[in-house]
Design a protein around this motif. Structure first.
Motif, PDB file in Angstrom:
ATOM      1  N   HIS A 519      32.325  -4.208 105.756  1.00  0.00           N
ATOM      2  CA  HIS A 519      31.219  -5.158 105.963  1.00  0.00           C
ATOM      3  C   HIS A 519      29.904  -4.427 106.174  1.00  0.00           C
ATOM      4  N   PHE A 520      29.959  -3.332 106.900  1.00  0.00           N
ATOM      5  CA  PHE A 520      28.756  -2.521 107.122  1.00  0.00           C
ATOM      6  C   PHE A 520      28.226  -1.986 105.782  1.00  0.00           C
ATOM      7  N   TYR A 521      29.143  -1.474 104.982  1.00  0.00           N
ATOM      8  CA  TYR A 521      28.766  -0.949 103.656  1.00  0.00           C
ATOM      9  C   TYR A 521      28.149  -2.044 102.787  1.00  0.00           C
ATOM     10  N   LEU A 522      28.766  -3.223 102.774  1.00  0.00           N
ATOM     11  CA  LEU A 522      28.240  -4.310 101.940  1.00  0.00           C
ATOM     12  C   LEU A 522      26.840  -4.721 102.406  1.00  0.00           C
ATOM     13  N   GLY A 523      26.624  -4.656 103.715  1.00  0.00           N
ATOM     14  CA  GLY A 523      25.322  -5.042 104.247  1.00  0.00           C
ATOM     15  C   GLY A 523      24.241  -3.993 104.013  1.00  0.00           C
ATOM     16  N   ARG A 524      24.632  -2.741 103.884  1.00  0.00           N
ATOM     17  CA  ARG A 524      23.645  -1.667 103.822  1.00  0.00           C
ATOM     18  C   ARG A 524      23.490  -1.028 102.443  1.00  0.00           C
ATOM     19  N   ARG A 525      24.346  -1.368 101.504  1.00  0.00           N
ATOM     20  CA  ARG A 525      24.255  -0.666 100.221  1.00  0.00           C
ATOM     21  C   ARG A 525      23.069  -1.163  99.404  1.00  0.00           C
ATOM     22  N   SER A 526      22.575  -0.277  98.577  1.00  0.00           N
ATOM     23  CA  SER A 526      21.525  -0.679  97.637  1.00  0.00           C
ATOM     24  C   SER A 526      22.197  -1.277  96.407  1.00  0.00           C
ATOM     25  N   ASP A 527      21.396  -1.938  95.593  1.00  0.00           N
ATOM     26  CA  ASP A 527      21.951  -2.598  94.408  1.00  0.00           C
ATOM     27  C   ASP A 527      22.773  -1.639  93.560  1.00  0.00           C
ATOM     28  N   GLY A 528      23.981  -2.054  93.256  1.00  0.00           N
ATOM     29  CA  GLY A 528      24.806  -1.288  92.322  1.00  0.00           C
ATOM     30  C   GLY A 528      25.451  -0.049  92.917  1.00  0.00           C
ATOM     31  N   GLU A 529      25.204   0.207  94.190  1.00  0.00           N
ATOM     32  CA  GLU A 529      25.774   1.409  94.791  1.00  0.00           C
ATOM     33  C   GLU A 529      27.276   1.240  95.021  1.00  0.00           C
ATOM     34  N   THR A 530      28.020   2.322  94.814  1.00  0.00           N
ATOM     35  CA  THR A 530      29.438   2.312  95.183  1.00  0.00           C
ATOM     36  C   THR A 530      29.560   2.721  96.649  1.00  0.00           C
ATOM     37  N   PHE A 531      30.762   2.569  97.182  1.00  0.00           N
ATOM     38  CA  PHE A 531      31.017   2.984  98.570  1.00  0.00           C
ATOM     39  C   PHE A 531      30.685   4.465  98.744  1.00  0.00           C
ATOM     40  N   LYS A 532      31.116   5.268  97.766  1.00  0.00           N
ATOM     41  CA  LYS A 532      30.889   6.717  97.837  1.00  0.00           C
ATOM     42  C   LYS A 532      29.390   7.032  97.884  1.00  0.00           C
ATOM     43  N   GLN A 533      28.620   6.337  97.053  1.00  0.00           N
ATOM     44  CA  GLN A 533      27.170   6.583  97.017  1.00  0.00           C
ATOM     45  C   GLN A 533      26.512   6.167  98.328  1.00  0.00           C
ATOM     46  N   THR A 534      26.930   5.023  98.849  1.00  0.00           N
ATOM     47  CA  THR A 534      26.358   4.575 100.122  1.00  0.00           C
ATOM     48  C   THR A 534      26.707   5.556 101.239  1.00  0.00           C
ATOM     49  N   TYR A 535      27.950   6.037 101.230  1.00  0.00           N
ATOM     50  CA  TYR A 535      28.382   7.000 102.240  1.00  0.00           C
ATOM     51  C   TYR A 535      27.483   8.240 102.203  1.00  0.00           C
ATOM     52  N   HIS A 536      27.227   8.723 101.021  1.00  0.00           N
ATOM     53  CA  HIS A 536      26.421   9.953 100.912  1.00  0.00           C
ATOM     54  C   HIS A 536      24.953   9.691 101.256  1.00  0.00           C
ATOM     55  N   ARG A 537      24.472   8.484 100.962  1.00  0.00           N
ATOM     56  CA  ARG A 537      23.067   8.179 101.276  1.00  0.00           C
ATOM     57  C   ARG A 537      22.882   7.981 102.778  1.00  0.00           C
ATOM     58  N   LEU A 538      23.794   7.226 103.394  1.00  0.00           N
ATOM     59  CA  LEU A 538      23.634   6.940 104.829  1.00  0.00           C
ATOM     60  C   LEU A 538      24.136   8.072 105.709  1.00  0.00           C
ATOM     61  N   GLY A 539      25.120   8.811 105.226  1.00  0.00           N
ATOM     62  CA  GLY A 539      25.670   9.920 106.003  1.00  0.00           C
ATOM     63  C   GLY A 539      26.887   9.503 106.813  1.00  0.00           C
ATOM     64  N   HIS A 540      27.637  10.511 107.195  1.00  0.00           N
ATOM     65  CA  HIS A 540      28.925  10.290 107.874  1.00  0.00           C
ATOM     66  C   HIS A 540      28.750   9.555 109.198  1.00  0.00           C
ATOM     67  N   ASP A 541      27.751   9.954 109.975  1.00  0.00           N
ATOM     68  CA  ASP A 541      27.657   9.434 111.342  1.00  0.00           C
ATOM     69  C   ASP A 541      27.436   7.923 111.377  1.00  0.00           C
ATOM     70  N   LEU A 542      26.573   7.425 110.501  1.00  0.00           N
ATOM     71  CA  LEU A 542      26.315   5.980 110.486  1.00  0.00           C
ATOM     72  C   LEU A 542      27.558   5.204 110.061  1.00  0.00           C
ATOM     73  N   MET A 543      28.238   5.722 109.037  1.00  0.00           N
ATOM     74  CA  MET A 543      29.440   5.038 108.562  1.00  0.00           C
ATOM     75  C   MET A 543      30.518   5.083 109.651  1.00  0.00           C
ATOM     76  N   LYS A 544      30.615   6.195 110.313  1.00  0.00           N
ATOM     77  CA  LYS A 544      31.602   6.356 111.382  1.00  0.00           C
ATOM     78  C   LYS A 544      31.342   5.352 112.514  1.00  0.00           C
ATOM     79  N   GLU A 545      30.078   5.178 112.851  1.00  0.00           N
ATOM     80  CA  GLU A 545      29.739   4.221 113.921  1.00  0.00           C
ATOM     81  C   GLU A 545      30.252   2.829 113.596  1.00  0.00           C
ATOM     82  N   ALA A 546      30.152   2.479 112.310  1.00  0.00           N
ATOM     83  CA  ALA A 546      30.609   1.144 111.907  1.00  0.00           C
ATOM     84  C   ALA A 546      32.104   0.973 112.163  1.00  0.00           C
ATOM     85  N   LEU A 547      32.843   2.041 111.973  1.00  0.00           N
ATOM     86  CA  LEU A 547      34.286   1.974 112.215  1.00  0.00           C
ATOM     87  C   LEU A 547      34.594   1.620 113.659  1.00  0.00           C
TER      88      LEU A 547
END
Lengths: 551, 118
Positions: A519-547
């Motif tokens: 849900h965090f990824y869907l809310g924060r991704r840019s248009d057309g971004e994959t999960f992998k791309q969003t992860y690399h753009r936002l960084g590990h720490d932000l994605m980890k916080e969502a978990l």
């Protein structure tokens, strides 16, 4: 496909006969378990939590429809009506009886198959890009190389008692679908600037308890020198690899303890020491093997199919499957079709005997009788005409195999885990089942887009959790199953080892955590971004916080 | 307060068939609740030794002790989740019903298994 010659037939039959004698001696007590165990392991027979398990090799994941039907027959006659396709392109039977195994091996030999070198400290079943010979991005077909290596490594007297098991993978495409950077040796077949065919060679990669990305050994080894170069690597490993500690015995430890420079130097020294000129025989053998892998005479078809476009307009469910489960083919008017073995609530990679027969029938009707097994535990039909794709889907759907989720969130890779495996520390399959149920809605899956979730039930990492976008590792924590999550793993040419996110989750909390992350990824991704791309753009720490949010 | 003695049973795999078995007063059985329970270290050592002698006799393979507690009926039940899964004799996601193996152990199996006196 490759066909056995007289030598292959005789060799496999002799091994079955030898094993039959060994089983008889075990049952009379002439062999005790200590003596028998290495013999059964050499024939792929393990003892697991509930029963014996037989691992059958599917060299470079290639199967004929006839072989698939025989696998179904074995499942029905000698097992409990199903088999499990693995991340190493093998099939495992979970319930064979010791007394029946020689008969099973005879049935395999009838269709040019065996279970030799699917266990033990030897060179294991050689794996390859499951789209070999047909992928649009392919430079050269990896299957002849894989077959050459299979023949060379089968019963190789010098490399039958290595410090530890040894795995080789081959690709011939730009995209790495064979996970070559996480193998003991990984080969990328290509043509250099002068049009000469050869290999980029990688060594020292692996997953397991110590995940490591391979180092590049050489930019280019001409194909005629391949066996000599691989032999040089094997000899250095065989001589220098640690035998005092099985957890430090893989080549990855040797390569990384010595350092790339020294390891490369030792291999080069050995390479030049190996006497004889093998170039001519290797090239001759490769050409002979290649003759079995000639591309079929594809009909001259237009790239676009009106029949396919019309069917996609009329049948939205089919359209979804066609979008999600097909891949670009090198021949115009064709596609590669992926049959998902990941139904909602199912055990990843499992197929019943009836499903195996349905897939064999589909291969005969729509794919020149050929199938492949992928590292994602799915089945691939390599030669499908676009005009016939709708008819294929109808046949698959009628058999419950028309699942549209290839490389989507419900296409979860999972090892058998503690439901079967004696080494496991936690269950994998029930977590996979819960994920497929939680994210079952097809439109949600398409919205999420491509993502790899991989689950292992212990640190041996058979579920490849280190290379999942989301990796899940099952462990024991204070007497209960706990699941540690890693993020950012990547099995492809942009290889990466997933980074640990933090404390583990209990079994009943791990899928909730993944849902929060999605849900965090869907809310924060840019248009057309994959999960992998969003992860690399936002960084590990932000994605980890969502978990861990609200955890 | 005196420390409570550990309760244990012995398990292995049937050599010929591969499935898990438990050492009972009447020999090896696939039914864990029939297993003989050792109370304390000394009895456990004897029980494990009896299991190993059947391993030497090529009846079973992979003998080891399992910690148990007694349920309301007085039957031994494993305390660790791994062994709880093992005594189900099937994956945890399969329906929880008696397997055919439990209902009808093969005649050959019964005939082969010798009684073990402790």
């Amino acid at each position: 496909m490759y066909r056995y010659d007289d030598f292959d037939y005789r060799f496999v039959r002799e091994r079955v006969s030898q094993f039959r004698g060994q089983v008889e001696r075990r049952l009379t007590g002439a062999l005790n378990e200590e003596e028998f165990k290495p013999l059964r392991l050499m024939n792929g027979l393990y003892l697991q939590l509930h029963a014996y398990m037989l691992r059958v090799a599917i060299p470079y994941g290639t199967l004929s429809s006839r072989q698939m039907r025989q696998l179904a027959q074995i499942a029905e006659v000698y097992d409990r009506g199903y088999g499990h396709f693995t991340t190493r392109q093998n099939i495992q039977y979970n319930w064979p009886k010791l007394k029946d195994v020689p008969d099973i091996l005879d049935m395999l030999a009838d269709v040019e198959m065996h279970a030799i070198q699917t266990s033990g400290n030897c060179i294991r079943n050689v794996t390859a890009d499951p789209y070999g010979g047909v992928a649009a991005d392919e430079i050269a077909d990896p299957r002849p190389t894989a077959e050459l290596l299979r023949q060379w490594s089968s019963n190789h007297p010098e490399f039958s008692f290595l410090p530890r098991k040894f795995k080789v993978a081959v690709t011939g495409a730009r995209a790495d679908r064979a996970v070559i950077k996480f193998h003991d040796i990984g080969l990328r077949l290509f043509e250099n600037a002068s049009g000469q065919r050869g290999y980029e060679v990688w060594a020292g990669g692996g997953l397991g308890r110590t995940p490591m990305i391979a180092i590049k050994m050489r930019d280019f080894v001409p194909e005629a020198e391949l066996l000599r170069y691989v032999e040089a690597i094997m000899r250095v490993y065989n001589a220098e690899g640690r035998r005092d500690n099985k957890y430090k015995a893989r080549i990855k430890i040797l390569v990384h303890e010595q350092g790339g420079e020294q390891f490369r130097a030792l291999v080069e020294e050995e390479f030049y020491r190996i006497a004889g000129d093998e170039a001519a025989p290797v090239e001759k053998e490769l050409r002979r093997i290649e003759s079995f892998f000639q591309p079929p005479a594809h009909p001259d078809l237009p790239e676009d199919s009106h029949a396919l476009a019309g069917a996609m307009l009329r049948h939205p469910e089919f359209a979804r499957w066609a979008r999600v489960n097909t891949r670009a083919h090198k021949a115009a008017g064709h596609v590669i079709a992926v049959i998902s073995l990941k139904p909602t609530g199912g055990a990843p990679g499992d197929a019943t005997a009836d499903e195996m027969r349905s897939m064999a029938d589909a291969a005969d009707a729509f794919s020149l009788g050929e199938l492949r097994v992928s590292a994602e535990q799915n089945i691939v039909l390599p030669y499908v005409r676009k005009d016939e794709l709708f008819a294929l889907w109808q046949a698959l759907d009628a058999a419950g195999l028309g699942i549209a989720n290839a490389e989507m969130i419900s296409d979860v890779v999972a090892c058998p885990g503690l439901d079967y495996c004696a080494l496991a520390t936690a269950r994998s399959i029930p977590i996979a089942q819960e994920i497929t149920e939680r994210f079952a809605e097809p439109s949600l899956q398409e919205k999420i887009g491509p993502i790899r979730i991989k689950i292992s039930g212990c640190i041996n990492a058979c579920g490849h959790h280190h290379v999942g976008d989301i990796g899940i590792l099952g462990l024991e924590k204070t007497g209960a199953e706990a699941y540690q999550i890693t993020l950012g793993g990547d099995p492809s040419e942009t290889a990466a080892i997933g980074e640990r996110s933090g404390p583990g989750f209990p079994a009943d909390g791990v899928v909730d955590a993944i849902e929060r992350l999605i849900h965090f990824y869907l809310g924060r991704r840019s248009d057309g971004e994959t999960f992998k791309q969003t992860y690399h753009r936002l960084g590990h720490d932000l994605m980890k916080e969502a978990l861990y949010a609200a955890h | 307060m005196a420390k409570k003695s550990k309760l244990q049973i012995v398990t292995a795999n049937h050599l010929l068939e591969g499935h898990s078995v438990f050492l009972s007063d009447a020999g090896w059985t696939p039914e864990h609740w029939r297993a003989r329970v050792a109370l304390g270290a000394e009895q456990a050592t004897d029980l494990e030794a009896a299991g190993r002698s059947d391993e030497d006799a090529n009846l079973v393979v992979g003998v080891y002790l399992v910690d148990v507690e007694l349920d309301a009926s007085g039957d031994p039940q494993p305390t660790h989740y791994r062994e709880k899964l093992r005594v189900r004799a099937r994956p945890s996601f399969w329906p929880d019903e008696p397997s055919p193996m439990r209902l009808a152990p093969s005649a050959r199996f019964s005939a082969e298994v010798s009684h073990v006196s402790l």
